[in-house]
Design a protein around this motif. Structure first.
Motif, PDB file in Angstrom:
ATOM      1  N   THR A   7       0.918  -1.330  -0.068  1.00 16.01           N
ATOM      2  CA  THR A   7      -0.045  -0.095  -0.055  1.00 16.01           C
ATOM      3  C   THR A   7       1.039   1.177  -0.210  1.00 16.01           C
ATOM      4  N   ILE A   8       0.656   2.201  -0.735  1.00 16.27           N
ATOM      5  CA  ILE A   8       1.177   3.369  -0.843  1.00 16.27           C
ATOM      6  C   ILE A   8       0.025   4.570  -0.710  1.00 16.27           C
ATOM      7  N   ASP A   9       0.227   5.200   0.616  1.00 19.89           N
ATOM      8  CA  ASP A   9      -0.750   6.370   0.766  1.00 19.89           C
ATOM      9  C   ASP A   9       0.004   7.487   0.981  1.00 19.89           C
ATOM     10  N   GLY A  10      -0.547   8.767   0.945  1.00 21.55           N
ATOM     11  CA  GLY A  10      -0.052   9.921   0.967  1.00 21.55           C
ATOM     12  C   GLY A  10      -1.061  11.119   0.300  1.00 21.55           C
ATOM     13  N   PRO A  11      -0.385  12.328   0.283  1.00 20.42           N
ATOM     14  CA  PRO A  11      -1.493  13.326  -0.134  1.00 20.42           C
ATOM     15  C   PRO A  11      -1.124  13.807  -1.378  1.00 20.42           C
ATOM     16  N   SER A  12      -1.912  14.212  -2.253  1.00 20.93           N
ATOM     17  CA  SER A  12      -1.875  14.559  -3.536  1.00 20.93           C
ATOM     18  C   SER A  12      -0.564  15.334  -4.099  1.00 20.93           C
ATOM     19  N   ASP A 129      -2.600   2.402  -4.372  1.00 20.34           N
ATOM     20  CA  ASP A 129      -2.448   3.557  -4.091  1.00 20.34           C
ATOM     21  C   ASP A 129      -3.559   4.491  -3.662  1.00 20.34           C
ATOM     22  N   GLY A 130      -3.399   5.279  -2.757  1.00 23.46           N
ATOM     23  CA  GLY A 130      -4.484   5.939  -2.099  1.00 23.46           C
ATOM     24  C   GLY A 130      -4.247   6.829  -0.955  1.00 23.46           C
ATOM     25  N   ARG A 131      -5.375   7.038   0.010  1.00 25.80           N
ATOM     26  CA  ARG A 131      -5.104   7.598   1.244  1.00 25.80           C
ATOM     27  C   ARG A 131      -5.360   6.962   2.485  1.00 25.80           C
ATOM     28  N   ASP A 132      -6.201   5.864   2.328  1.00 25.83           N
ATOM     29  CA  ASP A 132      -6.188   4.735   3.365  1.00 25.83           C
ATOM     30  C   ASP A 132      -6.130   3.544   2.921  1.00 25.83           C
ATOM     31  N   MET A 133      -5.449   3.242   2.190  1.00 25.92           N
ATOM     32  CA  MET A 133      -5.101   1.926   1.514  1.00 25.92           C
ATOM     33  C   MET A 133      -4.372   0.944   2.904  1.00 25.92           C
ATOM     34  N   VAL A 137      -8.537  -0.181   3.853  1.00 23.24           N
ATOM     35  CA  VAL A 137      -8.820  -0.948   2.872  1.00 23.24           C
ATOM     36  C   VAL A 137      -7.940  -2.478   2.942  1.00 23.24           C
ATOM     37  N   PHE A 138      -6.503  -2.041   3.033  1.00 23.30           N
ATOM     38  CA  PHE A 138      -5.643  -3.249   3.163  1.00 23.30           C
ATOM     39  C   PHE A 138      -5.032  -3.181   4.531  1.00 23.30           C
ATOM     40  N   LYS A 144       3.413  -1.188   3.929  1.00 29.01           N
ATOM     41  CA  LYS A 144       2.806  -0.163   3.883  1.00 29.01           C
ATOM     42  C   LYS A 144       3.908   1.164   3.737  1.00 29.01           C
ATOM     43  N   ILE A 145       3.467   1.688   2.973  1.00 28.38           N
ATOM     44  CA  ILE A 145       4.285   3.108   2.656  1.00 28.38           C
ATOM     45  C   ILE A 145       3.538   4.384   2.773  1.00 28.38           C
ATOM     46  N   PHE A 146       4.127   5.212   3.356  1.00 34.35           N
ATOM     47  CA  PHE A 146       3.316   6.652   3.545  1.00 34.35           C
ATOM     48  C   PHE A 146       4.114   7.613   2.701  1.00 34.35           C
TER      49      PHE A 146
END
Length: 230
Positions: A7-12, A129-133, A137-138, A144-146
Motif C-alpha cells: 500500500t502506498i498512501d499520501g497526499p496529492s 495507491d491511495g489515502r487509506d489503503m 482497505v488493506f 505499507k508506505i506513506f
C-alpha cells in the motif's frame, strides 16, 4: 498466508501515483489507483447534477458506478473508463481533486467503495495507491508506505505540470488549494489521511522518483524477500 500487497498512501502531489505505477510494472503486479475512483465519482456526481451534500444520491451512484481501469500500452498509465468514456484528461485537474475530497468525507460512500477496492487484489500481487489503503482497505498488507512532501514542493510540481501542458496556473492558488485539501483530508472523521501502523514514511520533497522507488523496494524486501524485491 501472506498477501502480496504493497500500500502506498499520501497526499496529492507526493509522487505516489508515479511510484505505484513503476513499482507495479517492475514487479509485474496489478495496481489499484483508488484516488481515481473518488475523482471519477466526484465528476460523475457533477455530470449527473448531484450536489455534494446529497449524500444518499452520491452513495447510490457509488454503488452502481460504471467504471473500469485499463492500462495504456503506450504510456503505461492507468485509464479510468466511466460509462464508456476515458476520463483521463479530466480526473487529474484540481477541480476533480477537490470534488474527490468532498465525496470522500461521506462515510456511506467509502463503505460503498470499500469492497470494490478489495476485489482488486489478484495474484501475483497488488500495489494499492491511495489515502487509506494501509489503514482501512488493506490493513493486513505486509508492506505499507506513506509518501509525503511539503505543500510548497507539491504546489511547485503541479505548477510545472500545468505549465508543461500549456495550461494557465497560479502558484498561490495552487498552494492554497493543496493546503485546504490537506486540512480536509487530515481532519475528516472517516478514514483521515494518516500513516498506517508500521508504515515506512518517505518524504519525497527533495528526492527523485528513482530515489523514492529504491527506498520503497529496500523496505519491501524486509517483508517480502521471497519475491525478489531489491
Amino acid at each position: 498466508m501472506t498477501l502480496n500487497i504493497i500500500t502506498i498512501d499520501g497526499p496529492s502531489g507526493s509522487g505516489k501515483g508515479t511510484v505505484s505505477l513503476q513499482l507495479a510494472s517492475k514487479l509485474g503486479w496489478h495496481m489499484l489507483d483508488s484516488g481515481a475512483l473518488y475523482r471519477v465519482l466526484g465528476l460523475a456526481a457533477q455530470r449527473h447534477g448531484i450536489a455534494f451534500n446529497e449524500e444518499q444520491k452520491i452513495t447510490q451512484l457509488a454503488r452502481n458506478l460504471d467504471i473500469q481501469f485499463l492500462i495504456d500500452d503506450t504510456t503505461g498509465e492507468v485509464e479510468p473508463i466511466f460509462e464508456g468514456e476515458n476520463l483521463s484528461p479530466y480526473i487529474r485537474t484540481d477541480e476533480a481533486g477537490q470534488a474527490a475530497s468532498q465525496v470522500a468525507v461521506i462515510e456511506s460512500v467509502r463503505e460503498a467503495l470499500l469492497e470494490r477496492q478489495r476485489n482488486f487484489y489478484q495474484s501475483p500481487g497488488l500495489v494499492a495507491d491511495g489515502r487509506d489503503m494501509g489503514t482501512i482497505v488493506f490493513p493486513e498488507a505486509p508492506v505499507k508506505i506513506f509518501l509525503t512532501a511539503s505543500a510548497e514542493c507539491r504546489a511547485e510540481r503541479r505548477y510545472k505540470q500545468l505549465k508543461n501542458k500549456g495550461a494557465d496556473a497560479n502558484m498561490r492558488a495552487l498552494l492554497d488549494s493543496i493546503k485546504t485539501r490537506d486540512e480536509r483530508d487530515r481532519t475528516r472523521l472517516v478514514a483521515p489521511l494518516v500513516p498506517a501502523r508500521g508504515a515506512f514514511v518517505v518524504d519525497s520533497s527533495h528526492l527523485t522518483i528513482p530515489q523514492v522507488l529504491t527506498q520503497v523496494l529496500e523496505f519491501a524486501a524486509k517483508s517480502l524477500p521471497e519475491i525478489g524485491i531489491g
